[in-house]
Design a protein around this motif. Structure first.
Motif, mmCIF file in Angstrom:
data_model
loop_
_atom_site.group_PDB
_atom_site.id
_atom_site.type_symbol
_atom_site.label_atom_id
_atom_site.label_comp_id
_atom_site.label_asym_id
_atom_site.label_seq_id
_atom_site.Cartn_x
_atom_site.Cartn_y
_atom_site.Cartn_z
ATOM 1 N N THR A 132 0.878 -1.190 0.140
ATOM 2 C CA THR A 132 0.065 0.104 -0.051
ATOM 3 C C THR A 132 0.762 1.334 0.062
ATOM 4 N N ASN A 133 2.158 1.051 0.132
ATOM 5 C CA ASN A 133 3.105 2.389 0.372
ATOM 6 C C ASN A 133 2.562 3.109 1.503
ATOM 7 N N GLU A 134 1.906 2.647 2.530
ATOM 8 C CA GLU A 134 1.635 3.443 3.591
ATOM 9 C C GLU A 134 2.415 2.834 5.048
ATOM 10 N N VAL A 135 2.542 3.818 6.047
ATOM 11 C CA VAL A 135 3.000 3.397 7.326
ATOM 12 C C VAL A 135 2.262 2.396 7.989
ATOM 13 N N ALA A 136 2.596 1.251 8.365
ATOM 14 C CA ALA A 136 1.930 0.223 9.079
ATOM 15 C C ALA A 136 1.960 0.378 10.669
ATOM 16 N N ALA A 137 3.326 0.751 10.855
ATOM 17 C CA ALA A 137 3.670 0.921 12.330
ATOM 18 C C ALA A 137 4.783 1.645 12.648
ATOM 19 N N THR A 138 4.681 2.594 13.792
ATOM 20 C CA THR A 138 6.037 3.191 14.341
ATOM 21 C C THR A 138 6.282 2.510 15.634
ATOM 22 N N ILE A 139 7.578 1.922 15.867
ATOM 23 C CA ILE A 139 7.995 1.330 16.778
ATOM 24 C C ILE A 139 9.045 1.953 17.746
ATOM 25 N N ALA A 140 8.874 2.055 18.930
ATOM 26 C CA ALA A 140 9.946 2.713 19.716
ATOM 27 C C ALA A 140 11.114 1.492 20.026
ATOM 28 N N VAL A 141 12.371 2.000 19.858
ATOM 29 C CA VAL A 141 13.484 0.934 19.960
ATOM 30 C C VAL A 141 14.558 1.464 21.185
ATOM 31 N N CYS A 142 15.612 2.038 20.725
ATOM 32 C CA CYS A 142 16.506 2.458 21.682
ATOM 33 C C CYS A 142 17.286 3.907 21.075
ATOM 34 N N GLY A 143 18.226 4.328 21.649
ATOM 35 C CA GLY A 143 18.722 5.624 21.456
ATOM 36 C C GLY A 143 19.543 5.715 19.926
ATOM 37 N N ALA A 144 18.972 6.568 19.002
ATOM 38 C CA ALA A 144 19.288 6.977 17.854
ATOM 39 C C ALA A 144 19.825 5.760 16.975
ATOM 40 N N PRO A 145 18.666 4.780 16.444
ATOM 41 C CA PRO A 145 18.789 3.698 15.792
ATOM 42 C C PRO A 145 19.370 3.944 14.397
ATOM 43 N N GLU A 146 20.274 3.126 13.715
ATOM 44 C CA GLU A 146 20.819 3.183 12.553
ATOM 45 C C GLU A 146 20.653 1.965 11.701
ATOM 46 N N TRP A 156 16.855 -7.005 13.947
ATOM 47 C CA TRP A 156 17.959 -6.614 14.874
ATOM 48 C C TRP A 156 18.037 -4.988 14.339
ATOM 49 N N VAL A 157 18.194 -4.119 15.415
ATOM 50 C CA VAL A 157 18.348 -2.834 15.111
ATOM 51 C C VAL A 157 19.331 -2.187 15.952
ATOM 52 N N VAL A 158 20.359 -1.622 15.372
ATOM 53 C CA VAL A 158 21.678 -1.082 16.083
ATOM 54 C C VAL A 158 21.331 0.370 16.509
ATOM 55 N N CYS A 159 21.558 0.825 17.777
ATOM 56 C CA CYS A 159 21.371 2.089 18.283
ATOM 57 C C CYS A 159 22.721 2.822 18.637
ATOM 58 N N GLU A 160 22.798 3.766 18.194
ATOM 59 C CA GLU A 160 24.345 4.376 18.146
ATOM 60 C C GLU A 160 24.560 5.074 19.374
#
Length: 337
Positions: A132-146, A156-160
């Motif tokens: 759909t090219n739509e945002v399905a979710a916004t998810i809180a992770v950790c500080g400054a994800p990259e 797996w999300v890396v937070c600088e």
């Protein structure tokens, strides 16, 4: 992501300065046909022809191929526009959709029937539904994800800023318990039943057991490790401040001696049995033979100079695609033979 002190600015170097660093550039700025070897008049790497230019948003950085498209992150970190992701049709070399995301987005991944974007100033990731090219979710992770990398169980999300990684459950759209790694971690890759995280500031790679989240090894590298890629039975890492790439033996977690590259190596890509390296200066493209760990070719892609961001690239449709931070565009070039 490397930002200078104060305002987030990029450093532009002219093509003349670039050629002074690496030798005279052969060919015209955009020759009619791709060039893979220097001409008789040239003393340095040839300038690759650009097949297509695709205008996108400002300060494009992250790029991934997935779902028949190329997805490019428009960070807008200097221009102040609306951060977004551009979806490019590689056959038409045109933008098919633009999707707003969070503040100062950096990288993008394609996994679990979704496109994922790390928003470094929001401490979130955005999940986009490619149907759909739509945002399905916004998810809180950790500080400054990259950087992000997927295994069979999650993303797996890396937070600088926080020096952590988290695994996001795609079924629940929820991040798990943070795992501490090194200083200013940047990127991750999943290979050889492990998660590998590059720690830029302390020049190490953290190897994690994905089942337990426990550290298997801490591996010293050259200065400023960044992007990693699996190739020829090893994990390769670019060290942007060490002007080198290195292979890590997954059986021993020991690095091989570094291979010297052009200045500021960053993006890595395995393609057709070779390891391809993109530098933050130019960018310049280099080809490495993983069996000999030697550089076998060098080409100039563009003249945007040195950038305070990661120079990444992807392969799609038999070509390489490079986001050019200062040009606000993605360029398509023929893969050199």
């Amino acid at each position: 992501m490397r930002f200078p002190d104060g305002p987030r600015l990029s450093i532009v170097v002219s093509l003349a300065t670039l050629c002074a660093l690496i030798g005279a550039c052969g060919g015209e700025e955009e020759p009619a046909t791709p060039t893979s070897t220097p001409t008789a008049a040239s003393a340095g790497p040839p300038l690759l022809a650009v097949i297509a230019r695709v205008p996108v948003g400002a300060e494009p950085i992250g790029i991934v191929e997935g779902f028949g498209s190329i997805w490019v992150v428009n960070s807008e970190f200097d221009s102040g526009g609306t951060p977004s992701v551009s979806r490019i049709d590689p056959a038409k070399a045109s933008v098919e959709a633009t999707i707003p995301v969070g503040a100062v987005p950096l990288e993008v991944a394609a996994a679990f029937d979704a496109v994922w974007v790390s928003n470094s100033e929001d401490d979130t990731i955005t999940r986009i539904d490619p149907a759909t090219n739509e945002v399905a979710a916004t998810i809180a992770v950790c500080g400054a994800p990259e950087g992000m990398a997927a295994d069979e169980d999650g993303l797996w999300v890396v937070c600088e800023e926080s020096g952590e990684v988290v695994r996001v459950d795609p079924a629940a759209n929820r991040a798990g318990k943070p795992i501490q790694v090194g200083l200013e971690p940047r990127f991750a890759t999943v290979a050889f039943d492990s998660v590998w995280v590059s720690n830029y500031l302390d020049s190490t790679i953290t190897r994690l057991d994905p089942a337990t989240g426990e550290m298997v090894a801490e591996i010293a590298t050259e200065f400023g490790p960044q992007v990693m890629a699996e190739a020829a039975g090893g994990v390769w890492v670019s060290s942007v401040d060490g002007d080198a790439v290195q292979r890590i033996d997954p059986a021993t977690s020991e690095p091989d001696p570094p291979t010297t590259t052009e200045a500021l190596p960053d993006g890595l890509l395995e393609h057709a049995g070779s390891l391809w390296i993109a530098t933050d200066l130019g960018p310049i493209l280099q080809r490495l033979d993983p069996s000999t760990e030697e550089i076998t070719g060098t080409w100039v892609v563009s003249d945007q100079g040195a950038i305070n961001a990661n120079q990444l690239f992807v392969e799609a449709g038999g070509a390489f695609w490079f986001p050019l931070l200062d040009g606000g565009e993605v360029v398509k070039v023929t893969i050199p033979s």
